[in-house]
Design an enzyme around this catalytic site. Structure first.
Site, PDB file in Angstrom:
ATOM      1  CE  LYS A 171      -2.682   3.068   2.754  1.00 41.58           C
ATOM      2  NZ  LYS A 171      -1.852   4.160   2.232  1.00 41.58           N
ATOM      3  CD  GLU A 379       9.579  12.905  12.140  1.00 44.53           C
ATOM      4  OE1 GLU A 379       8.405  12.539  12.306  1.00 44.53           O
ATOM      5  OE2 GLU A 379      10.412  12.241  11.502  1.00 44.53           O
TER       6      GLU A 379
HETATM    7  P1  NAD Z   1       1.798   8.261   8.246  1.00 45.11           P
HETATM    8  O1  NAD Z   1       2.111   7.532   9.496  1.00 45.11           O
HETATM    9  O2  NAD Z   1       0.703   9.244   8.261  1.00 45.11           O
HETATM   10  O3  NAD Z   1       1.450   7.236   7.069  1.00 45.11           O
HETATM   11  C1  NAD Z   1       2.325   6.195   6.669  1.00 45.11           C
HETATM   12  C2  NAD Z   1       1.519   5.119   5.948  1.00 45.11           C
HETATM   13  O4  NAD Z   1       0.680   4.461   6.909  1.00 45.11           O
HETATM   14  C3  NAD Z   1       0.576   5.648   4.869  1.00 45.11           C
HETATM   15  O5  NAD Z   1       0.548   4.744   3.786  1.00 45.11           O
HETATM   16  C4  NAD Z   1      -0.775   5.698   5.591  1.00 45.11           C
HETATM   17  O6  NAD Z   1      -1.879   5.627   4.722  1.00 45.11           O
HETATM   18  C5  NAD Z   1      -0.681   4.449   6.458  1.00 45.11           C
HETATM   19  N1  NAD Z   1      -1.528   4.478   7.663  1.00 45.11           N
HETATM   20  C6  NAD Z   1      -1.929   5.539   8.385  1.00 45.11           C
HETATM   21  N2  NAD Z   1      -2.670   5.138   9.433  1.00 45.11           N
HETATM   22  C7  NAD Z   1      -2.739   3.786   9.386  1.00 45.11           C
HETATM   23  C8  NAD Z   1      -3.354   2.787  10.210  1.00 45.11           C
HETATM   24  N3  NAD Z   1      -4.050   3.097  11.305  1.00 45.11           N
HETATM   25  N4  NAD Z   1      -3.209   1.490   9.857  1.00 45.11           N
HETATM   26  C9  NAD Z   1      -2.486   1.150   8.774  1.00 45.11           C
HETATM   27  N5  NAD Z   1      -1.892   2.044   7.948  1.00 45.11           N
HETATM   28  C10 NAD Z   1      -2.008   3.359   8.250  1.00 45.11           C
HETATM   29  O7  NAD Z   1       3.195   8.903   7.821  1.00 45.11           O
HETATM   30  P2  NAD Z   1       3.491   9.936   6.649  1.00 45.11           P
HETATM   31  O8  NAD Z   1       3.010  11.278   7.069  1.00 45.11           O
HETATM   32  O9  NAD Z   1       3.023   9.348   5.359  1.00 45.11           O
HETATM   33  O10 NAD Z   1       5.098   9.894   6.640  1.00 45.11           O
HETATM   34  C11 NAD Z   1       5.876  10.691   7.452  1.00 45.11           C
HETATM   35  C12 NAD Z   1       6.355   9.948   8.687  1.00 45.11           C
HETATM   36  O11 NAD Z   1       7.047   8.771   8.314  1.00 45.11           O
HETATM   37  C13 NAD Z   1       7.355  10.755   9.500  1.00 45.11           C
HETATM   38  O12 NAD Z   1       7.084  10.618  10.873  1.00 45.11           O
HETATM   39  C14 NAD Z   1       8.688  10.109   9.178  1.00 45.11           C
HETATM   40  O13 NAD Z   1       9.706  10.288  10.117  1.00 45.11           O
HETATM   41  C15 NAD Z   1       8.297   8.698   9.021  1.00 45.11           C
HETATM   42  N6  NAD Z   1       9.303   8.010   8.236  1.00 45.11           N
HETATM   43  C16 NAD Z   1      10.085   7.075   8.859  1.00 45.11           C
HETATM   44  C17 NAD Z   1      11.084   6.423   8.140  1.00 45.11           C
HETATM   45  C18 NAD Z   1      11.937   5.362   8.775  1.00 45.11           C
HETATM   46  O14 NAD Z   1      12.504   4.574   8.048  1.00 45.11           O
HETATM   47  N7  NAD Z   1      12.045   5.308  10.086  1.00 45.11           N
HETATM   48  C19 NAD Z   1      11.271   6.717   6.791  1.00 45.11           C
HETATM   49  C20 NAD Z   1      10.460   7.698   6.199  1.00 45.11           C
HETATM   50  C21 NAD Z   1       9.467   8.323   6.937  1.00 45.11           C
END
Ligand code: NAD
Length: 477
Positions: A171, A379
């Site tokens: 996804k 962050e």
């Molecule tokens: P997000 O958590 O909003 O979404 C990430 C993914 O999870 C999306 O595909 C979203 O649709 C899905 N999602 C959201 N809620 C969900 C749920 N309840 N159940 C299942 N799936 C769900 O994050 P974002 O805003 O897309 O990305 C930014 C964040 O990601 C930042 O906090 C960043 O630091 C983190 N990030 C971490 C890494 C790492 O490797 N540690 C790498 C890149 C980004």
């Protein structure tokens, strides 16, 4: 209109619902996309489950060959995939090319492990028996990806999973599905069997993946609050989880550092991808003796980062991905300024008609950011860097660790003892010493504290897509 990829089908959502993907630089619609839901995830999970029966049983060297051919085919399409990535995500075309190439290279890197990781033969006390530890793929794996590096973070999950013999329901983030679809389609054109990787689209598919009983492991990259929700949901069925979550990486620069090297690494670390990186330089602690000299170098570098549409060749920094994301970073900057921080560079939006329709922001450096400011405690997921003077390494390590996160960290010094202490004491999954903040294929990457757990990259990532099973053979003596 784009479609989902579920085994041999290219399909709309069961509900018939769609949504629009928009270009963050211009606001224009890039494409319409199906807004999938639980019924689509069910179809994808069934397809992946069926395909697992054949894919997992292929001789590992055949899997390796198939994945190499598919990766080569995908790498021939880097230019068109990169253009799509820039249109939907906003990043510069140079950044998109690097990322699209990394997708194919990652598939190839893990393909090589497919037939190289083995189990063990174990002697047992009863010599009429012997033991084996065999490694088996897990089954159907769910891969949930954010929008900041849609291809890199998809490949980090898909590549080790399928090399180890699993199948996947993938996804992408709802705002960046198109380049991911193009990559998976290219792998299939290059020989990856249908059903090994299935792509579902739309916000609601994330939770449905976590809840689906046929999906045995969940790998999520996302924010820490999302990670907590996913872990709680996955616990209901005791699913395995890998969580790559938020970070607030500290960087410490001591008086004896190579300042030119440090300025380059900090600038790349903070401003690459418009600052929307998990591994990044998000808090800067500089020893007093080199503070002014380092700020001068950083400001000079920031001033060269011309914001603009990622498809323009002079652009050095694309827009932020969404309006909400920009508003969040602007609020964090304002909070720091209201508390007394000094704007050393940027601090606002670039001016000019070309910036009116996109989510542009200036690269920003803030000095003397007081304790308690949001930039230190949260962050900062955008191109804004808080800086603070420190007296010595002790203070740098204390402040560096004063965060709930533990993803990356870095230190610049020519004193090996100081570097060694930082490596030992900084609470993070990665420490760079006098080096650019780049995650390498060869090294396991993952956080500690509230940045999550589990590893991506390296042999460790491959192993996390396998399960060990112990076997005893009797009657052999
Ligand atoms: P997000 O958590 O909003 O979404 C990430 C993914 O999870 C999306 O595909 C979203 O649709 C899905 N999602 C959201 N809620 C969900 C749920 N309840 N159940 C299942 N799936 C769900 O994050 P974002 O805003 O897309 O990305 C930014 C964040 O990601 C930042 O906090 C960043 O630091 C983190 N990030 C971490 C890494 C790492 O490797 N540690 C790498 C890149 C980004």
């Amino acid at each position: 209109m784009a479609t989902m990829i579920i085994e041999g089908e290219r399909t709309s959502a069961a509900s018939g619902k769609t949504y629009e993907v928009r270009n963050p630089a211009t606001g224009e619609v890039v494409d319409k996309v199906p807004a999938g839901g639980p019924a689509d995830v069910d179809k994808a999970a069934q397809a992946a489950h069926k395909t697992f029966a054949t894919w997992s049983k292929l001789p590992a060297n055949q899997r390796r060959e198939i994945l190499h051919k598919a990766a080569q085919h995908m790498l021939g399409k880097v230019e068109e995939i990169a253009t799509m990535l820039t249109k939907e995500q906003g990043k510069t075309i140079l950044e998109s090319r690097l990322e699209a190439r990394r997708f194919g290279e990652n598939i190839a890197w893990f393909a090589d492990l497919a037939d190289k990781v083995h189990g063990q033969h174990v002697r047992l006390p009863d010599t009429t028996t012997y033991g084996l530890v065999v490694r088996k793929p897990i089954g159907v794996c769910g891969a949930i990806v954010p929008w900041n590096f849609p291809l890199t973070l998809a490949a980090n999950k898909v590549a080790p999973a399928i090399a180890a013999g699993n199948t996947v329901v993938l996804k992408p983030a709802s705002t960046t599905p198109l380049s991911t679809l193009a990559c998976i389609e290219a792998l299939i054109e290059g020989g990856l069997p249908e059903g090994v990787v299935n792509v579902v689209l739309g916000q609601a598919t994330g939770e449905a993946i976590v809840e689906h009983p046929l999906i045995r492991k969940i790998a999520l990259t996302g924010s820490t609050p999302t990670g907590k929700r996913v872990m709680a949901k996955a616990a209901e069925q005791l699913k395995k989880v890998t969580l790559e979550l938020g970070g607030s990486d500290p960087c410490i620069v001591l008086d004896d550092a190579d300042l030119e090297g440090a300025a380059r690494a900090i600038s790349v670390g903070r401003f690459f991808n418009c600052g929307q990186q998990c591994l990044s330089t998000k808090r800067l602690y500089v020893q007093e003796g080199v503070y002014d000299a380092l700020m001068e170098k950083l400001i000079a570098r920031a001033s060269k980062l011309k914001p603009g549409n990622g498809l323009d060749k002079d652009t050095r920094m694309g827009p932020m991905h969404t309006e909400t994301q920009r508003a969040e970073v602007e609020a964090q900057i304002k909070d720091a300024i209201d508390r007394g921080a000094k704007v050393l560079y940027g601090g606002g939006r670039p001016k000019g008609a070309e910036y009116d329709k996109g989510w542009f922001i200036e690269p920003t450096i803030l000095g003397d950011v007081p304790d308690g400011a949001r930039m230190w405690t949260e962050e900062v997921f955008g191109p804004a860097l808080p800086v603070r003077k420190i007296k010595d390494l002790d203070e740098g390590i204390r402040l560096g660790n004063d965060t709930p996160f533990g993803l990356g960290s870095s230190i610049w010094t020519s004193n090996m003892a100081a570097a060694y202490r930082a490596v030992q004491e900084l609470e993070a999954g990665y420490t760079w010493v006098n080096a650019l903040v780049i995650a390498h294929d060869e090294l396991p990457f993952g956080g500690t504290k509230q940045s999550g757990f589990g590893k991506e990259h390296g042999v460790e990532a491959f192993l996390q897509y396998t399960e060990e099973k112990s076997v005893v053979y009797g009657g052999v003596g």
